[in-house]
Motif scaffolding. Structure first.
Motif, PDB file in Angstrom:
ATOM      1  N   SER A 150      21.333  49.272 -16.568  1.00  0.00           N
ATOM      2  CA  SER A 150      21.977  48.272 -17.436  1.00  0.00           C
ATOM      3  C   SER A 150      22.495  48.829 -18.773  1.00  0.00           C
ATOM      4  CB  SER A 150      21.031  47.106 -17.714  1.00  0.00           C
ATOM      5  OG  SER A 150      20.536  46.603 -16.521  1.00  0.00           O
ATOM      6  N   THR A 153      25.743  50.476 -18.053  1.00  0.00           N
ATOM      7  CA  THR A 153      26.795  49.492 -17.759  1.00  0.00           C
ATOM      8  C   THR A 153      27.320  48.920 -19.076  1.00  0.00           C
ATOM      9  OG1 THR A 153      25.710  48.938 -15.678  1.00  0.00           O
ATOM     10  CG2 THR A 153      27.312  47.349 -16.511  1.00  0.00           C
ATOM     11  N   GLY A 183      26.192  35.003 -21.103  1.00  0.00           N
ATOM     12  CA  GLY A 183      25.070  35.675 -20.428  1.00  0.00           C
ATOM     13  C   GLY A 183      24.466  36.747 -21.311  1.00  0.00           C
ATOM     14  N   GLY A 185      21.701  38.580 -20.804  1.00  0.00           N
ATOM     15  CA  GLY A 185      20.679  39.291 -20.028  1.00  0.00           C
ATOM     16  C   GLY A 185      20.691  40.769 -20.381  1.00  0.00           C
ATOM     17  N   ALA A 186      20.351  41.600 -19.389  1.00  0.00           N
ATOM     18  CA  ALA A 186      20.225  43.041 -19.636  1.00  0.00           C
ATOM     19  C   ALA A 186      21.544  43.624 -20.169  1.00  0.00           C
ATOM     20  CB  ALA A 186      19.811  43.747 -18.354  1.00  0.00           C
ATOM     21  N   VAL A 187      22.662  43.297 -19.521  1.00  0.00           N
ATOM     22  CA  VAL A 187      23.951  43.871 -19.929  1.00  0.00           C
ATOM     23  C   VAL A 187      24.481  43.164 -21.174  1.00  0.00           C
ATOM     24  CG1 VAL A 187      26.356  44.276 -19.229  1.00  0.00           C
ATOM     25  CG2 VAL A 187      24.509  44.614 -17.567  1.00  0.00           C
ATOM     26  N   ASP A 206      23.584  31.457 -23.166  1.00  0.00           N
ATOM     27  CA  ASP A 206      22.816  31.779 -21.962  1.00  0.00           C
ATOM     28  C   ASP A 206      22.100  30.522 -21.504  1.00  0.00           C
ATOM     29  OD1 ASP A 206      21.568  34.747 -20.813  1.00  0.00           O
ATOM     30  OD2 ASP A 206      20.616  32.887 -20.180  1.00  0.00           O
ATOM     31  N   LYS A 207      21.918  30.421 -20.203  1.00  0.00           N
ATOM     32  CA  LYS A 207      21.159  29.291 -19.655  1.00  0.00           C
ATOM     33  C   LYS A 207      19.730  29.319 -20.188  1.00  0.00           C
ATOM     34  CE  LYS A 207      23.483  28.281 -15.316  1.00  0.00           C
ATOM     35  NZ  LYS A 207      23.996  26.992 -15.772  1.00  0.00           N
ATOM     36  N   ARG A 211      16.696  33.849 -24.680  1.00  0.00           N
ATOM     37  CA  ARG A 211      17.470  35.094 -24.759  1.00  0.00           C
ATOM     38  C   ARG A 211      18.446  35.066 -25.932  1.00  0.00           C
ATOM     39  NH1 ARG A 211      18.263  37.562 -18.753  1.00  0.00           N
ATOM     40  NH2 ARG A 211      16.046  37.809 -18.479  1.00  0.00           N
ATOM     41  N   CYS A 239      29.203  38.138 -18.883  1.00  0.00           N
ATOM     42  CA  CYS A 239      28.107  39.042 -18.459  1.00  0.00           C
ATOM     43  C   CYS A 239      27.015  38.235 -17.770  1.00  0.00           C
ATOM     44  CB  CYS A 239      27.526  39.771 -19.667  1.00  0.00           C
ATOM     45  SG  CYS A 239      28.705  40.804 -20.523  1.00  0.00           S
ATOM     46  N   ALA A 240      27.411  37.159 -17.062  1.00  0.00           N
ATOM     47  CA  ALA A 240      26.414  36.336 -16.361  1.00  0.00           C
ATOM     48  C   ALA A 240      26.614  36.512 -14.861  1.00  0.00           C
ATOM     49  CB  ALA A 240      26.548  34.892 -16.803  1.00  0.00           C
ATOM     50  N   GLY A 261      30.878  42.403 -18.220  1.00  0.00           N
ATOM     51  CA  GLY A 261      30.108  43.218 -17.285  1.00  0.00           C
ATOM     52  C   GLY A 261      29.872  42.616 -15.912  1.00  0.00           C
ATOM     53  N   ALA A 262      30.118  41.309 -15.732  1.00  0.00           N
ATOM     54  CA  ALA A 262      29.767  40.688 -14.450  1.00  0.00           C
ATOM     55  C   ALA A 262      30.684  41.158 -13.322  1.00  0.00           C
ATOM     56  CB  ALA A 262      29.812  39.173 -14.584  1.00  0.00           C
ATOM     57  N   ASN A 263      30.161  41.083 -12.102  1.00  0.00           N
ATOM     58  CA  ASN A 263      30.917  41.469 -10.904  1.00  0.00           C
ATOM     59  C   ASN A 263      31.719  40.300 -10.360  1.00  0.00           C
ATOM     60  OD1 ASN A 263      30.213  44.220 -10.270  1.00  0.00           O
ATOM     61  ND2 ASN A 263      28.134  43.493  -9.841  1.00  0.00           N
TER      62      ASN A 263
HETATM   63  P1  NAD Z   1      20.610  39.487 -15.973  1.00  0.00           P
HETATM   64  O1  NAD Z   1      20.017  38.644 -14.896  1.00  0.00           O
HETATM   65  O2  NAD Z   1      19.717  40.352 -16.799  1.00  0.00           O
HETATM   66  O3  NAD Z   1      21.442  38.555 -16.985  1.00  0.00           O
HETATM   67  C1  NAD Z   1      22.282  37.530 -16.593  1.00  0.00           C
HETATM   68  C2  NAD Z   1      22.113  36.399 -17.618  1.00  0.00           C
HETATM   69  O4  NAD Z   1      23.127  35.421 -17.401  1.00  0.00           O
HETATM   70  C3  NAD Z   1      20.765  35.681 -17.517  1.00  0.00           C
HETATM   71  O5  NAD Z   1      20.122  35.703 -18.777  1.00  0.00           O
HETATM   72  C4  NAD Z   1      21.144  34.255 -17.101  1.00  0.00           C
HETATM   73  O6  NAD Z   1      20.279  33.270 -17.652  1.00  0.00           O
HETATM   74  C5  NAD Z   1      22.551  34.143 -17.662  1.00  0.00           C
HETATM   75  N1  NAD Z   1      23.399  33.123 -17.050  1.00  0.00           N
HETATM   76  C6  NAD Z   1      23.528  32.787 -15.738  1.00  0.00           C
HETATM   77  N2  NAD Z   1      24.471  31.833 -15.601  1.00  0.00           N
HETATM   78  C7  NAD Z   1      24.938  31.554 -16.836  1.00  0.00           C
HETATM   79  C8  NAD Z   1      25.924  30.673 -17.359  1.00  0.00           C
HETATM   80  N3  NAD Z   1      26.628  29.866 -16.553  1.00  0.00           N
HETATM   81  N4  NAD Z   1      26.152  30.642 -18.686  1.00  0.00           N
HETATM   82  C9  NAD Z   1      25.465  31.466 -19.519  1.00  0.00           C
HETATM   83  N5  NAD Z   1      24.507  32.330 -19.085  1.00  0.00           N
HETATM   84  C10 NAD Z   1      24.253  32.372 -17.764  1.00  0.00           C
HETATM   85  O7  NAD Z   1      21.746  40.366 -15.258  1.00  0.00           O
HETATM   86  P2  NAD Z   1      22.437  41.692 -15.804  1.00  0.00           P
HETATM   87  O8  NAD Z   1      21.780  42.871 -15.190  1.00  0.00           O
HETATM   88  O9  NAD Z   1      22.624  41.595 -17.277  1.00  0.00           O
HETATM   89  O10 NAD Z   1      23.861  41.573 -15.090  1.00  0.00           O
HETATM   90  C11 NAD Z   1      24.830  40.661 -15.568  1.00  0.00           C
HETATM   91  C12 NAD Z   1      26.059  40.703 -14.674  1.00  0.00           C
HETATM   92  O11 NAD Z   1      26.573  42.036 -14.665  1.00  0.00           O
HETATM   93  C13 NAD Z   1      25.796  40.358 -13.207  1.00  0.00           C
HETATM   94  O12 NAD Z   1      26.940  39.704 -12.712  1.00  0.00           O
HETATM   95  C14 NAD Z   1      25.663  41.713 -12.532  1.00  0.00           C
HETATM   96  O13 NAD Z   1      26.008  41.645 -11.156  1.00  0.00           O
HETATM   97  C15 NAD Z   1      26.679  42.511 -13.326  1.00  0.00           C
HETATM   98  N6  NAD Z   1      26.423  43.940 -13.322  1.00  0.00           N
HETATM   99  C16 NAD Z   1      25.249  44.425 -13.795  1.00  0.00           C
HETATM  100  C17 NAD Z   1      25.034  45.794 -13.788  1.00  0.00           C
HETATM  101  C18 NAD Z   1      23.753  46.354 -14.341  1.00  0.00           C
HETATM  102  O14 NAD Z   1      23.688  47.579 -14.520  1.00  0.00           O
HETATM  103  N7  NAD Z   1      22.751  45.552 -14.632  1.00  0.00           N
HETATM  104  C19 NAD Z   1      26.015  46.671 -13.289  1.00  0.00           C
HETATM  105  C20 NAD Z   1      27.242  46.148 -12.852  1.00  0.00           C
HETATM  106  C21 NAD Z   1      27.421  44.778 -12.868  1.00  0.00           C
END
Ligand code: NAD
Length: 370
Positions: A150, A153, A183, A185-187, A206-207, A211, A239-240, A261-263
């Motif tokens: 993360s 990313t 979002g 989260g991690a990214v 964020d939901k 966070r 990034c969600a 960052g989201a896919n």
């Molecule tokens: P994560 O689960 O740590 O964080 C995602 C966050 O989004 C969560 O805190 C969740 O509560 C929030 N969320 C969900 N729906 C929401 C909404 N409608 N509105 C606001 N917040 C919302 O995931 P992550 O690892 O940070 O990854 C985020 C995105 O990036 C994902 O789509 C993942 O596929 C993509 N991604 C991540 C990586 C990686 O290295 N972690 C690499 C490439 C792509």
């Protein structure tokens, strides 16, 4: 002990191999999709999700594995595209026996598919998988892995976002720019931290309120889920989850750039054109968020994982984006279409080169000896 794992092929046109793994003893129901291995062994995370039906799981794993082929092609990781999904509720169905059976399933594919962490699977889960197969990456540094992807990313997204600012406004400076992050989260949170440090005004939603509350301590401004999608800003950074850019959200965006960052951000490919029609610069998702896969791909280098090599490759993301925006401008196509075309061309060229090389090898027993 008799292994109860049953493996069966699911014929899917356009995919090298799609396989179902069922283990009644542990309750494993999983699908692995190997989309394309022209550029190298297929790599993609292992997702656990409570899919309602096998068809739903198949749809997801097909879409995700194809996305991995494209992502790795454009990032030049030397890897192909694959993905695995376990059908099950992560809150109820996780067990050691389940992940050991998954490991045996991955192992049975002989290295054509390499697995990693993904939605609802942790490094701890992957450590169990690793006991049954060596085809696992992204484990802890202390175990010789490349660690959590993360932060890498997020670093790539930060660099790509700045490249977008430069393309759009002539300067990649973040001071005075407003970024809306969906979002945290991690990214999203790692991206927010970098942007705040660089002087941007950052809003996040964020939901999970905790966070955002934590990010407020860093100077991030809280927003509601609705506000983040509609507020005036320079950059919207999703990034969600995927599929957030659709007929409803795009007309309401007040951003000049979408870079996050989201896919699979576009609900359908045509939504790339909808963004372009609104004059919103789009950084194609699998190009800007490739930092994690780039980092993991360095595990395959002859000397093993080296962070310096990974960072140098991630720092090429801005250049890759600039090339796509140039193609997009010259050919009057959306950046998302430019990225797909480029990825398809890279794979087709490699396939052609492989075919030509295999044709030029003299048949056994004839020629070759002068
Ligand atoms: P994560 O689960 O740590 O964080 C995602 C966050 O989004 C969560 O805190 C969740 O509560 C929030 N969320 C969900 N729906 C929401 C909404 N409608 N509105 C606001 N917040 C919302 O995931 P992550 O690892 O940070 O990854 C985020 C995105 O990036 C994902 O789509 C993942 O596929 C993509 N991604 C991540 C990586 C990686 O290295 N972690 C690499 C490439 C792509």
């Amino acid at each position: 002990m008799t292994d109860t794992l049953q493996i069966s092929d699911i014929p899917v046109p356009g995919y090298e191999r799609v396989v179902r793994g069922v283990d009644p003893k542990s309750g494993l129901r999983a699908i692995v999709a190997v989309h394309d291995t022209t550029l190298g062994p297929s790599l993609g995370g292992l997702r656990m999700w409570p899919y309602a039906t096998e068809d739903e799981a198949l749809f997801d794993v097909k879409r995700l594995s194809r996305g991995m082929t494209f992502k790795s092609a454009v990032a030049h990781t030397g890897l192909g595209g694959g993905k695995a999904v376990i059908l099950g509720d992560p809150k109820q169905h996780k067990s050691e026996a389940l992940y050991l059976a998954m490991g045996r399933f991955v192992d049975a594919l002989g290295g054509k598919y390499i697995t990693a962490e993904d939605v609802n699977t942790s490094v701890a889960d992957l450590e169990i998988v690793r006991r049954a197969t060596k085809h696992v990456v992204g484990l802890e540094r202390k175990d010789g892995g490349s660690g959590n992807p993360s932060p890498y990313t997020a670093y790539g997204v930060f660099l790509g976002l700045r490249a977008a600012l430069k393309w759009r406004f002539g300067s990649d400076g973040c001071k005075g720019r407003t970024v809306a992050i969906q979002g945290a989260g991690a990214v999203g949170s790692a991206l927010a931290r970098r942007l705040v440090e660089a002087g941007a005004r950052v809003h996040a939603a964020d939901k999970n309120q905790d966070r955002v509350a934590w990010l407020q301590g860093l100077g991030v401004l809280p927003a509601t889920e609705h506000e983040i999608l509609t507020m005036p800003c320079d950059v919207f950074a999703p990034c969600a989850l995927g599929a957030v850019l659709d007929d409803q959200t795009i007309p309401n965006l007040q951003a000049k750039i979408v870079a996050g960052g989201a896919n699979n951000l576009l609900l359908e490919p045509r939504h790339g054109k909808l963004l372009a029609d609104r004059d919103i610069l789009y950084a194609p998702d699998y190009v800007i968020n490739a930092g994690g896969i780039i980092n993991v791909s360095v595990e395959f280098h002859p000397g093993g994982y080296d962070e310096k090599v990974a960072l140098a490759k991630i720092e090429r993301i801005p250049q890759a984006l600039e090339e796509l925006w140039t193609i997009s401008k010259q050919e009057r196509i959306p950046p998302s279409d430019a990225a797909d075309r480029l990825a398809e061309r890279i794979v087709a060229d490699a396939r052609g080169a492989k075919k030509a090389a295999s044709c030029s090898v003299p048949p056994k027993g004839k020629g070759g000896g002068g």
